[in-house]
Design a protein around this motif. Structure first.
Motif, PDB file in Angstrom:
ATOM      1  N   LEU A 181      52.379  40.750  51.524  1.00 27.70           N
ATOM      2  CA  LEU A 181      53.542  39.879  51.699  1.00 27.70           C
ATOM      3  C   LEU A 181      54.536  40.478  52.677  1.00 27.70           C
ATOM      4  N   GLU A 185      56.089  38.632  55.781  1.00 24.99           N
ATOM      5  CA  GLU A 185      57.518  38.295  55.730  1.00 24.99           C
ATOM      6  C   GLU A 185      58.364  39.001  56.768  1.00 24.99           C
ATOM      7  N   GLY A 190      63.166  34.107  56.003  1.00 21.38           N
ATOM      8  CA  GLY A 190      63.274  32.794  55.355  1.00 21.38           C
ATOM      9  C   GLY A 190      62.071  31.885  55.480  1.00 21.38           C
ATOM     10  N   ALA A 191      60.948  32.377  55.984  1.00 23.48           N
ATOM     11  CA  ALA A 191      59.755  31.525  56.068  1.00 23.48           C
ATOM     12  C   ALA A 191      58.526  32.414  56.224  1.00 23.48           C
ATOM     13  N   ILE A 192      57.387  31.970  55.713  1.00 24.32           N
ATOM     14  CA  ILE A 192      56.138  32.650  56.046  1.00 24.32           C
ATOM     15  C   ILE A 192      55.059  31.620  56.369  1.00 24.32           C
ATOM     16  N   VAL A 193      54.108  32.033  57.181  1.00 23.57           N
ATOM     17  CA  VAL A 193      52.964  31.213  57.538  1.00 23.57           C
ATOM     18  C   VAL A 193      51.736  31.974  57.060  1.00 23.57           C
ATOM     19  N   TYR A 194      50.744  31.234  56.515  1.00 25.40           N
ATOM     20  CA  TYR A 194      49.657  31.907  55.800  1.00 25.40           C
ATOM     21  C   TYR A 194      48.449  32.283  56.654  1.00 25.40           C
ATOM     22  N   PRO A 374      61.891  39.070  50.234  1.00 24.00           N
ATOM     23  CA  PRO A 374      61.981  38.935  48.774  1.00 24.00           C
ATOM     24  C   PRO A 374      60.631  38.902  48.049  1.00 24.00           C
ATOM     25  N   LEU A 375      59.640  38.190  48.599  1.00 26.21           N
ATOM     26  CA  LEU A 375      58.375  38.090  47.864  1.00 26.21           C
ATOM     27  C   LEU A 375      57.644  39.426  47.834  1.00 26.21           C
ATOM     28  N   GLN A 413      63.849  40.993  63.862  1.00 17.25           N
ATOM     29  CA  GLN A 413      63.518  39.880  62.974  1.00 17.25           C
ATOM     30  C   GLN A 413      64.159  38.606  63.495  1.00 17.25           C
TER      31      GLN A 413
END
Lengths: 420, 420
Positions: A181, A185, A190-194, A374-375, A413
């Motif tokens: 993660l 991240e 504020g966003a993630i793409v998998y 955060p994750l 970032q």
């Protein structure tokens, strides 16, 4: 990022595919199993050696404190080698984040040995710094080195770099899920793409396993006292999260401020580490105790059982900002753990939650706030402390994330979505 | 989504803010603490009553099996009430996902009582279905109802609906972290945005706590045998992940196919549940055992200890697709748990991993594949089974996600990024 992503109408076409989709998935899986095995093995081995070298350096320093007198000289040597061998590598994690955003050129292999030696020297001679940035940089540099003969396409090289980040982080802390993660991240707030989730996970798991084969020993922490969930405890966790968030922000801002001050007031790059080192040495002569330099693993562990003083986290913020701002090498995350755990431990004097729980919450939440991840931090809390404190960990991390502003320790970032 | 997101130059400005940024964060926190307390309390209570009603319905059915003869009639009544009171509500989760993507109009309050009664009736009279869809729909409908007097702006109402989803899921399964991620992941494949992370977490934690006050009892599962990580075990987990992914895809495709077939070949909406119910009853008369109808919680628990037959998951896929396709009510997730756990349990006959670990991996990985929500499922595995099996859980979930194609059980899901 857009140029490396398939166009949307192409994506919509994927909805129609069935068998071909599986075949492409299988090809993707095999390719990354192969690549991640290499990246994971290299990075896991590098992290293991690095952890052993750091252990040795810490022990040697604590037994021969006179060595700290050479901190100014070691700083000059670190700067010298970076200047001579690869100056760009001194931009560290930001360089990697920028390459992930906008690929420009291969990351120099020199980044790996430079950060290895630079970080071990920083710890040996008594600077206050971390180690995750170093492992991440070694992972990314080794990953990009394999690309010299893999010759991946632009989109795949981007994923490869993320695998390097993930592998380095996973093997260093022994937390493969948090590492996965973290790699997803870290470059975007504020966003993630998998698209890289499978490669990052595979690289992390392999690196974690390979590192453990060398048996370098990871730190373990235990949270035993977990109170039942109720309204009061939820609100206390929220409150603690605010304090941790503001502290993470303070760390990031202090780091940037001191780094900029060094550059502004001491134009000579060799003078910067000398001045920084002298400040650290002066502190040690006055304070008379080495608790706040190095990694501080003993203090972190202690914070879970014994209430720490309120001022501890401020001293660690300043010493770390001076060490890194002056040009010494190392990461920010272990100092953030130190700051969070000691602050959480101190807060147990006024907040009615158990000391080990508050220390654990601070441990990951201050890191969340400074890194905007955060994750990764929630998973790190789970991997280090177990699942039973997960709700408290999650509340403090997510609230800390909200209160840390839109700037973190990684200035490269970008913002994917506003926090509020 | 773009119209509800602040513009990028506005976001870049946030980097400059410090004190104001914290003040806005504090306002955001207080607002959502207030809103989420209401949403969580309503949704948590609804889920608790719902869980108790389902327990009662399951016990009553198992003790009075003659009641299954009324399955066709109950199906007609479910359709009748939906037709009369709010036909649109029968679109269920897809309606909520579409409102999150593109807000059109308030979700009818009728959705909550209709899905409550419809699902309990489906289980009482012997259909094969789940329950999470129902809890999610109750959560979202109750959340939107509070908006009648909260009167939130467009962007905030979107977050409110996500809170409803999160609260419903959290209270139903007792897994607040998985619920938070589920709400963030469910409407978009391959990407998440964090703007709703704090509200979703708060709603989930409050709903979880309120639901537990009613003490409805959540299911617990234990994975005790976790082998050391090594290359062979990693590869077996990958292989199992492929099987689980293809199974999740089979479930989604079978569901869509049977649903479309009912619509195509039986134009009369009242005839659909009658035909579906007769098919279920025929199966029960031939099979002579109620293991495959209802929620199947006993079988799921059993799968962790006793190897299940290879054909079990196929029967469950068909019965669930027939039940839901014919117009009965309930979710898909508990059947997916059933399918995954029994398949994993069966696979322990050929794959050299412990039966409880494979069952747990299948439990969450088949759900991942069908719902395209890998992070929610990893956290669900951790919350239900503990942290020590997390690496195996994560590998099987992420690989299953890769192999499930770009269609899932929620046809309104959009694609945020391709999987490979």
């Amino acid at each position: 990022m857009n140029d490396t992503k398939p166009k949307l109408n192409q994506i919509e076409k994927l909805k129609q595919l069935t068998f071909l989709d599986n075949l492409l998935g299988f090809k993707f899986l095999l390719k990354w199993l192969f690549i991640c095995s290499i990246v994971g093995a290299l990075s896991g081995t590098a992290s293991a050696w690095f952890l052993m070298a750091l252990n040795w350096a810490t022990n040697f320093r604590e037994q021969h404190l006179w060595i700290i007198a050479f901190l100014p000289l070691s700083g000059m040597l670190i700067i010298f080698f970076y200047e001579k061998l690869n100056k760009e590598a001194s931009r560290g994690n930001n360089l990697i984040i920028e390459e992930i955003h906008q690929p420009k050129k291969k990351i120099s292999f020199w980044m790996a040995p430079l950060i290895f030696v630079g970080t071990v020297a920083t710890h040996l001679f008594g600077g206050s710094a971390g180690r995750e940035g170093s492992a991440v940089q070694m992972g990314a540099a080794l990953a990009d080195e394999t690309n010299s003969w893999l010759k991946l396409k632009k989109r795949d090289r981007r994923i490869l770099l993320m695998c390097g980040v993930s592998a380095g982080f996973a093997s260093l802390f022994g937390t493969p899920l948090a590492a996965t993660l973290f790699a997803l991240e870290v470059f975007l707030i504020g966003a993630i793409v998998y698209e890289a989730i499978l490669p990052c996970l595979l690289a992390a798991v392999v690196a974690y396993w390979v590192c453990n084969l060398w048996d370098p020993g990871h730190s373990h922490y235990i949270i035993q006292n977990i109170p039942d969930l109720n309204v009061l405890n939820i609100l206390i966790a929220v409150l603690a999260g605010i304090v941790f968030g503001l502290t993470g922000r303070l760390f990031a801002n202090t780091n940037h401020f001191i780094n900029n001050s060094f550059k502004q007031y001491i134009p000579n790059v060799y003078a910067q580490p000398v001045v920084g080192a002298c400040m650290v040495i002066c502190f040690l002569l006055i304070w008379g105790d080495t608790q706040y330099i190095g990694l501080g693993l003993d203090t972190i562990e202690n914070a879970f059982h014994v209430q720490q003083p309120y001022y501890g986290f401020i001293i660690k913020i300043l010493l770390t900002a001076i060490t890194l701002g002056a040009g010494f090498k190392g990461g920010e995350v272990t100092p953030l753990f130190f700051i969070g755990a000691t602050l959480g431990s101190a807060l147990s004097g006024i907040l009615p939650l158990p000391i080990d729980l508050l220390s654990g919450m601070g441990f990951v939440a201050v890191f969340t706030a400074a890194a905007n991840t955060p994750l990764a931090c929630i998973l790190m809390g789970i991997e280090l402390f177990g699942a039973s404190s997960a709700v408290y960990i999650a509340i403090s991390c997510v609230v800390a994330y909200l209160f840390s502003g839109h700037n973190g320790i990684y200035s490269s970032q970008k913002i994917g979505s506003a926090k509020h």
